[in-house]
Design a protein around this motif. Structure first.
Motif, mmCIF file in Angstrom:
data_model
loop_
_atom_site.group_PDB
_atom_site.id
_atom_site.type_symbol
_atom_site.label_atom_id
_atom_site.label_comp_id
_atom_site.label_asym_id
_atom_site.label_seq_id
_atom_site.Cartn_x
_atom_site.Cartn_y
_atom_site.Cartn_z
ATOM 1 N N MET A 147 37.529 40.804 38.052
ATOM 2 C CA MET A 147 36.893 41.507 39.092
ATOM 3 C C MET A 147 37.055 42.861 38.868
ATOM 4 S SD MET A 147 34.249 41.432 41.611
ATOM 5 C CE MET A 147 34.346 39.939 42.394
ATOM 6 N N ALA A 148 38.360 43.172 38.691
ATOM 7 C CA ALA A 148 38.888 44.460 38.795
ATOM 8 C C ALA A 148 38.516 45.281 37.610
ATOM 9 C CB ALA A 148 40.277 44.657 38.713
ATOM 10 N N LYS A 149 38.391 44.465 36.277
ATOM 11 C CA LYS A 149 37.884 44.950 35.209
ATOM 12 C C LYS A 149 36.471 45.468 35.072
ATOM 13 C CE LYS A 149 40.827 43.258 31.447
ATOM 14 N NZ LYS A 149 40.913 44.548 30.799
ATOM 15 N N TYR A 150 35.743 44.485 35.516
ATOM 16 C CA TYR A 150 34.205 44.737 35.841
ATOM 17 C C TYR A 150 33.898 45.893 36.704
ATOM 18 C CZ TYR A 150 32.836 41.161 32.602
ATOM 19 O OH TYR A 150 32.465 40.553 31.417
ATOM 20 N N LEU A 151 34.699 46.395 37.789
ATOM 21 C CA LEU A 151 34.697 47.228 38.529
ATOM 22 C C LEU A 151 35.364 48.417 38.570
ATOM 23 C CD1 LEU A 151 34.544 45.220 42.056
ATOM 24 C CD2 LEU A 151 32.440 45.916 40.747
ATOM 25 N N ASP A 152 35.846 48.532 37.367
ATOM 26 C CA ASP A 152 36.813 49.700 37.022
ATOM 27 C C ASP A 152 37.869 49.852 38.065
ATOM 28 O OD1 ASP A 152 35.739 50.149 34.484
ATOM 29 O OD2 ASP A 152 33.946 51.315 35.230
ATOM 30 N N GLY A 153 38.224 48.800 38.608
ATOM 31 C CA GLY A 153 39.555 48.822 39.813
ATOM 32 C C GLY A 153 39.154 49.534 41.017
ATOM 33 N N LYS A 154 37.847 49.578 41.354
ATOM 34 C CA LYS A 154 37.497 50.013 42.528
ATOM 35 C C LYS A 154 35.977 49.440 43.056
ATOM 36 C CE LYS A 154 35.244 54.391 40.475
ATOM 37 N NZ LYS A 154 35.648 53.995 39.132
ATOM 38 N N GLY A 155 35.941 49.440 44.340
ATOM 39 C CA GLY A 155 34.721 48.983 45.246
ATOM 40 C C GLY A 155 35.007 47.796 45.896
ATOM 41 N N GLU A 156 34.137 47.834 46.874
ATOM 42 C CA GLU A 156 34.259 46.714 47.969
ATOM 43 C C GLU A 156 33.977 45.307 47.688
ATOM 44 O OE1 GLU A 156 31.727 47.986 51.273
ATOM 45 O OE2 GLU A 156 32.912 49.618 51.919
ATOM 46 N N ALA A 179 44.848 41.488 43.695
ATOM 47 C CA ALA A 179 43.816 42.678 44.015
ATOM 48 C C ALA A 179 44.643 43.770 44.708
ATOM 49 C CB ALA A 179 42.747 42.200 45.426
ATOM 50 N N LYS A 180 45.845 43.385 45.443
ATOM 51 C CA LYS A 180 46.736 44.633 45.678
ATOM 52 C C LYS A 180 47.202 45.398 44.589
ATOM 53 C CE LYS A 180 48.775 41.573 49.317
ATOM 54 N NZ LYS A 180 50.112 40.940 49.826
ATOM 55 N N ASN A 181 47.055 45.021 43.205
ATOM 56 C CA ASN A 181 47.456 45.873 42.350
ATOM 57 C C ASN A 181 46.348 46.717 41.916
ATOM 58 O OD1 ASN A 181 50.002 44.250 41.973
ATOM 59 N ND2 ASN A 181 48.949 42.760 40.695
ATOM 60 N N HIS A 182 45.133 46.572 42.353
ATOM 61 C CA HIS A 182 44.163 47.737 42.466
ATOM 62 C C HIS A 182 43.681 48.284 43.472
ATOM 63 C CE1 HIS A 182 43.953 45.664 38.320
ATOM 64 N NE2 HIS A 182 43.981 44.271 38.901
ATOM 65 N N THR A 183 44.514 49.155 43.824
ATOM 66 C CA THR A 183 44.493 50.008 45.171
ATOM 67 C C THR A 183 42.992 50.409 45.540
ATOM 68 O OG1 THR A 183 45.105 51.982 44.298
ATOM 69 C CG2 THR A 183 46.789 50.662 45.036
ATOM 70 N N GLY A 184 42.084 50.682 44.450
ATOM 71 C CA GLY A 184 40.591 51.131 44.717
ATOM 72 C C GLY A 184 39.503 49.994 45.121
ATOM 73 N N MET A 185 40.384 48.924 44.820
ATOM 74 C CA MET A 185 39.324 47.670 45.035
ATOM 75 C C MET A 185 39.566 47.036 46.569
ATOM 76 S SD MET A 185 38.573 44.135 42.712
ATOM 77 C CE MET A 185 39.967 43.395 42.874
ATOM 78 N N LYS A 186 38.767 47.108 47.378
ATOM 79 C CA LYS A 186 39.018 46.737 48.825
ATOM 80 C C LYS A 186 38.233 45.402 49.126
ATOM 81 C CE LYS A 186 38.895 48.518 53.323
ATOM 82 N NZ LYS A 186 38.371 49.603 54.346
ATOM 83 N N ILE A 187 39.092 44.291 49.897
ATOM 84 C CA ILE A 187 38.333 43.132 50.040
ATOM 85 C C ILE A 187 37.816 43.422 51.721
ATOM 86 C CG2 ILE A 187 38.533 40.679 50.680
ATOM 87 C CD1 ILE A 187 40.989 40.634 48.609
ATOM 88 N N VAL A 188 36.578 43.433 52.003
ATOM 89 C CA VAL A 188 36.171 43.813 53.070
ATOM 90 C C VAL A 188 35.529 42.692 53.932
ATOM 91 C CG1 VAL A 188 35.433 46.364 52.444
ATOM 92 C CG2 VAL A 188 33.678 44.259 52.218
#
Length: 318
Positions: A147-156, A179-188
């Motif tokens: 997920m992080a790869k496709y979202l470039d590490g950011k997004g909801e 997901a914690k390793n990708h601070t720009g990716m937020k589980i909402v």
């Protein structure tokens, strides 16, 4: 008279010897080993694959298997286990409907001296003789990295869940941890999506509540396919990552849509190992308490890729 007695004695010994050599339970009772298998559902291809693998390996092992489908109903599964106990099966294989709710039924089986092997889903609060499953926690970590790869590490990001099932909890926990390793990716948001229909509604509700949401993790193929449909209907340029990776999901990943990657399990291996362990237990042989099966990853445009997990870090090749 003496000759007659000798002849009769030889006939009795021959009969006993023939019966001993034809047994499939270690030569103890003269009857074929019978395994009771209580399985989750017949409506999901993954569970069907487990069932077919169990039946195939039972045939290979020359043992009888009595299959009962719970249809995701805990009471039905408990009744099936009790029926197996009353029938005096030699071992029980089960995919628990509810990780917590099956405890009592397993304890009854253990009290009856019947070994229990769980497959895919763990039973909580009770020790079984062997558990065979995907390393779901690691699989969840792999899904988060994809997920992080496709979202470039950011997004909801939103998650569909099945809170009653421990294997799904493990996937969700693994996803959250990585997901914690990708601070720009937020589980909402997290919403239950136990069936394809429920997962579709859950995905729609999350997209409504969070218009900026760009990613959904579906804990199973059906859930990911439903999430993809929800995003497509709303023309969301997002990313869906799934889990299970059977033929339908792989085909979807190959298409041009939001379903970009799926963590792949191996249900045929699980069913096969379950029967092998059940037979060993009946024969008094030792088996491993835990048999974790590491999942793979199938990616759009690449197919299977070589994923590594080292020191808690997931490495997916570019």
């Amino acid at each position: 008279m003496l000759a007659l007695i000798l002849i009769l004695s030889m006939m009795v010994l021959a009969a006993c010897g023939g019966k001993e050599s034809s047994t499939s339970d270690g030569g103890k009772t003269g009857k074929k080993i019978t395994i009771g298998a209580s399985l989750l559902t017949q409506s999901h291809p993954f569970q069907v694959a487990i069932k077919e693998a169990i039946e195939k390996e039972a045939k290979n092992q020359d043992v009888k298997v009595d299959v009962a489908i719970a249809d995701q109903d805990l009471n039905r599964q408990i009744s099936a286990i009790e029926d197996f106990i009353n029938k005096g099966v030699d071992a029980i294989i089960m995919v628990p409907v509810d990780s917590d709710g099956v405890k009592g039924a397993i304890l009854k089986a253990k009290d009856a001296g019947i070994p229990v092997v769980t497959v895919d889903v763990k039973a909580n609060g009770v020790e079984v003789d062997s558990h065979i499953a995907t390393d779901n926690y690691t699989g969840g970590m792999i899904a988060a990295e994809a997920m992080a790869k496709y979202l470039d590490g950011k997004g909801e990001v939103g998650l569909t869940t099945y809170p009653e099932v421990q294997s799904v909890r493990d996937r969700i926990d693994g996803f959250k941890e990585n997901a914690k390793n990708h601070t720009g990716m937020k589980i909402v948001q997290e919403l239950p999506g136990r069936t394809r229909e429920e997962a579709k509604k859950a995905s729609e509700d999350m997209l409504t509540a969070h218009p900026n949401m760009k990613g959904i993790f579906g804990f199973g193929d059906d859930m990911a396919i439903s999430a993809d449909q929800a995003m497509t209907d709303r023309k969301v340029n997002g990313v869906v990552i799934g889990f299970d990776g059977l033929a339908e999901a792989q085909k979807k990943v190959d298409e041009d849509n939001t379903f970009k990657a799926v963590v792949v399990q191996f249900p045929d291996k699980m069913g096969e190992e379950a029967v092998k362990n059940a037979v060993k237990l009946v024969k008094g042989e030792k088996v491993k308490k835990e048999i974790p099966i590491t999942p793979g990853l199938y990616v759009n445009g690449k197919g299977f890729v070589d994923v590594k997990v080292e020191n808690g870090k997931v490495i997916i090749p570019e």
